[in-house]
Design a protein around this motif. Structure first.
Motif, PDB file in Angstrom:
ATOM      1  N   GLN A   2      92.435  61.524  71.820  1.00  0.00           N
ATOM      2  CA  GLN A   2      92.721  62.937  72.024  1.00  0.00           C
ATOM      3  C   GLN A   2      93.087  63.181  73.478  1.00  0.00           C
ATOM      4  O   GLN A   2      92.818  62.347  74.341  1.00  0.00           O
ATOM      5  CB  GLN A   2      91.497  63.785  71.669  1.00  0.00           C
ATOM      6  CG  GLN A   2      91.084  63.702  70.219  1.00  0.00           C
ATOM      7  CD  GLN A   2      89.870  64.590  69.937  1.00  0.00           C
ATOM      8  OE1 GLN A   2      89.515  65.480  70.694  1.00  0.00           O
ATOM      9  NE2 GLN A   2      89.228  64.330  68.805  1.00  0.00           N
ATOM     10  N   PHE A   4      93.090  66.211  76.694  1.00  0.00           N
ATOM     11  CA  PHE A   4      92.576  67.484  77.202  1.00  0.00           C
ATOM     12  C   PHE A   4      93.444  67.854  78.388  1.00  0.00           C
ATOM     13  O   PHE A   4      93.459  67.161  79.396  1.00  0.00           O
ATOM     14  CB  PHE A   4      91.112  67.345  77.641  1.00  0.00           C
ATOM     15  CG  PHE A   4      90.520  68.620  78.148  1.00  0.00           C
ATOM     16  CD1 PHE A   4      89.774  69.429  77.305  1.00  0.00           C
ATOM     17  CD2 PHE A   4      90.700  69.021  79.472  1.00  0.00           C
ATOM     18  CE1 PHE A   4      89.217  70.613  77.769  1.00  0.00           C
ATOM     19  CE2 PHE A   4      90.149  70.200  79.942  1.00  0.00           C
ATOM     20  CZ  PHE A   4      89.417  70.999  79.089  1.00  0.00           C
ATOM     21  N   LEU A   7      93.859  73.292  82.917  1.00  0.00           N
ATOM     22  CA  LEU A   7      94.523  74.581  83.044  1.00  0.00           C
ATOM     23  C   LEU A   7      95.365  74.583  84.316  1.00  0.00           C
ATOM     24  O   LEU A   7      95.041  73.904  85.292  1.00  0.00           O
ATOM     25  CB  LEU A   7      93.483  75.702  83.102  1.00  0.00           C
ATOM     26  CG  LEU A   7      92.621  75.881  81.857  1.00  0.00           C
ATOM     27  CD1 LEU A   7      91.571  76.952  82.095  1.00  0.00           C
ATOM     28  CD2 LEU A   7      93.477  76.226  80.657  1.00  0.00           C
ATOM     29  N   VAL A  13      87.934  69.322  85.479  1.00  0.00           N
ATOM     30  CA  VAL A  13      87.166  70.047  84.464  1.00  0.00           C
ATOM     31  C   VAL A  13      85.795  69.385  84.404  1.00  0.00           C
ATOM     32  O   VAL A  13      85.671  68.174  84.579  1.00  0.00           O
ATOM     33  CB  VAL A  13      87.867  70.034  83.086  1.00  0.00           C
ATOM     34  CG1 VAL A  13      88.027  68.608  82.559  1.00  0.00           C
ATOM     35  CG2 VAL A  13      87.127  70.896  82.077  1.00  0.00           C
ATOM     36  N   TYR A  16      80.819  68.462  80.583  1.00  0.00           N
ATOM     37  CA  TYR A  16      80.279  69.101  79.379  1.00  0.00           C
ATOM     38  C   TYR A  16      81.310  69.998  78.702  1.00  0.00           C
ATOM     39  O   TYR A  16      81.316  70.154  77.482  1.00  0.00           O
ATOM     40  CB  TYR A  16      78.984  69.863  79.680  1.00  0.00           C
ATOM     41  CG  TYR A  16      79.164  71.243  80.261  1.00  0.00           C
ATOM     42  CD1 TYR A  16      79.153  72.361  79.430  1.00  0.00           C
ATOM     43  CD2 TYR A  16      79.356  71.440  81.622  1.00  0.00           C
ATOM     44  CE1 TYR A  16      79.319  73.640  79.951  1.00  0.00           C
ATOM     45  CE2 TYR A  16      79.511  72.699  82.146  1.00  0.00           C
ATOM     46  CZ  TYR A  16      79.505  73.799  81.309  1.00  0.00           C
ATOM     47  OH  TYR A  16      79.680  75.059  81.825  1.00  0.00           O
ATOM     48  N   LYS A  17      82.224  70.573  79.494  1.00  0.00           N
ATOM     49  CA  LYS A  17      83.254  71.449  78.933  1.00  0.00           C
ATOM     50  C   LYS A  17      84.252  70.674  78.082  1.00  0.00           C
ATOM     51  O   LYS A  17      84.758  71.188  77.089  1.00  0.00           O
ATOM     52  CB  LYS A  17      83.978  72.202  80.045  1.00  0.00           C
ATOM     53  CG  LYS A  17      83.118  73.248  80.721  1.00  0.00           C
ATOM     54  CD  LYS A  17      83.884  73.984  81.796  1.00  0.00           C
ATOM     55  CE  LYS A  17      83.002  74.974  82.517  1.00  0.00           C
ATOM     56  NZ  LYS A  17      83.715  75.649  83.607  1.00  0.00           N
ATOM     57  N   VAL A  18      84.539  69.440  78.468  1.00  0.00           N
ATOM     58  CA  VAL A  18      85.462  68.618  77.681  1.00  0.00           C
ATOM     59  C   VAL A  18      84.893  68.408  76.280  1.00  0.00           C
ATOM     60  O   VAL A  18      85.592  68.602  75.278  1.00  0.00           O
ATOM     61  CB  VAL A  18      85.735  67.252  78.356  1.00  0.00           C
ATOM     62  CG1 VAL A  18      86.597  66.367  77.471  1.00  0.00           C
ATOM     63  CG2 VAL A  18      86.387  67.451  79.723  1.00  0.00           C
ATOM     64  N   LYS A  20      82.689  70.194  74.680  1.00  0.00           N
ATOM     65  CA  LYS A  20      82.602  71.468  73.970  1.00  0.00           C
ATOM     66  C   LYS A  20      83.975  71.930  73.481  1.00  0.00           C
ATOM     67  O   LYS A  20      84.143  72.242  72.299  1.00  0.00           O
ATOM     68  CB  LYS A  20      81.989  72.515  74.902  1.00  0.00           C
ATOM     69  CG  LYS A  20      81.816  73.873  74.286  1.00  0.00           C
ATOM     70  CD  LYS A  20      81.138  74.802  75.285  1.00  0.00           C
ATOM     71  CE  LYS A  20      81.549  76.224  75.054  1.00  0.00           C
ATOM     72  NZ  LYS A  20      81.065  77.134  76.071  1.00  0.00           N
ATOM     73  N   VAL A  21      84.970  71.951  74.362  1.00  0.00           N
ATOM     74  CA  VAL A  21      86.300  72.452  74.009  1.00  0.00           C
ATOM     75  C   VAL A  21      86.981  71.558  72.971  1.00  0.00           C
ATOM     76  O   VAL A  21      87.672  72.044  72.076  1.00  0.00           O
ATOM     77  CB  VAL A  21      87.179  72.596  75.276  1.00  0.00           C
ATOM     78  CG1 VAL A  21      88.611  72.918  74.915  1.00  0.00           C
ATOM     79  CG2 VAL A  21      86.607  73.674  76.184  1.00  0.00           C
ATOM     80  N   GLN A  22      86.756  70.248  73.051  1.00  0.00           N
ATOM     81  CA  GLN A  22      87.376  69.322  72.096  1.00  0.00           C
ATOM     82  C   GLN A  22      86.663  69.332  70.746  1.00  0.00           C
ATOM     83  O   GLN A  22      87.086  68.657  69.821  1.00  0.00           O
ATOM     84  CB  GLN A  22      87.395  67.903  72.663  1.00  0.00           C
ATOM     85  CG  GLN A  22      88.313  67.718  73.859  1.00  0.00           C
ATOM     86  CD  GLN A  22      89.772  67.990  73.544  1.00  0.00           C
ATOM     87  OE1 GLN A  22      90.324  68.988  73.967  1.00  0.00           O
ATOM     88  NE2 GLN A  22      90.394  67.105  72.800  1.00  0.00           N
ATOM     89  N   GLY A  23      85.564  70.063  70.636  1.00  0.00           N
ATOM     90  CA  GLY A  23      84.851  70.161  69.369  1.00  0.00           C
ATOM     91  C   GLY A  23      84.004  68.945  69.033  1.00  0.00           C
ATOM     92  O   GLY A  23      83.644  68.734  67.879  1.00  0.00           O
ATOM     93  N   GLY A  28      77.764  74.203  74.344  1.00  0.00           N
ATOM     94  CA  GLY A  28      77.570  73.630  75.667  1.00  0.00           C
ATOM     95  C   GLY A  28      76.204  73.006  75.849  1.00  0.00           C
ATOM     96  O   GLY A  28      76.056  71.976  76.502  1.00  0.00           O
TER      97      GLY A  28
END
Length: 73
Positions: A2, A4, A7, A13, A16-18, A20-23, A28
């Motif tokens: 995948q 990411f 922005l 980034v 932990y955000k990676v 979370k955002v990637q599902g 979080g």
């Protein structure tokens, strides 16, 4: 693998955000837990820093899924 995309204007980034955002996790808090437990690797090495700054080219792996950080489009 995948991808990411950062922005526009961002240089990094937080790890932990990676997740979370990637599902890869539901929230979080779940991301922070699996990172603290040593279940996440960055560029092949375990990293337990929840707010680790991931930059373009980094590869994060968790639960058999790899995510590569790419530049903003």
């Amino acid at each position: 693998m995948q991808e990411f995309s950062l922005l526009s204007g961002d240089d990094y980034v937080e790890l932990y955000k990676v997740l979370k955002v990637q599902g890869l996790v539901n929230a979080g808090g779940d991301a922070k837990h699996v990172i603290a437990e040593g279940m996440v690797t960055v560029n092949g090495e375990v990293d337990t820093r929840k707010r680790k700054k991931c930059v373009v080219g980094d590869v994060i792996e968790f639960n058999g899924v790899a995510v590569k950080i790419i530049p903003a489009e």
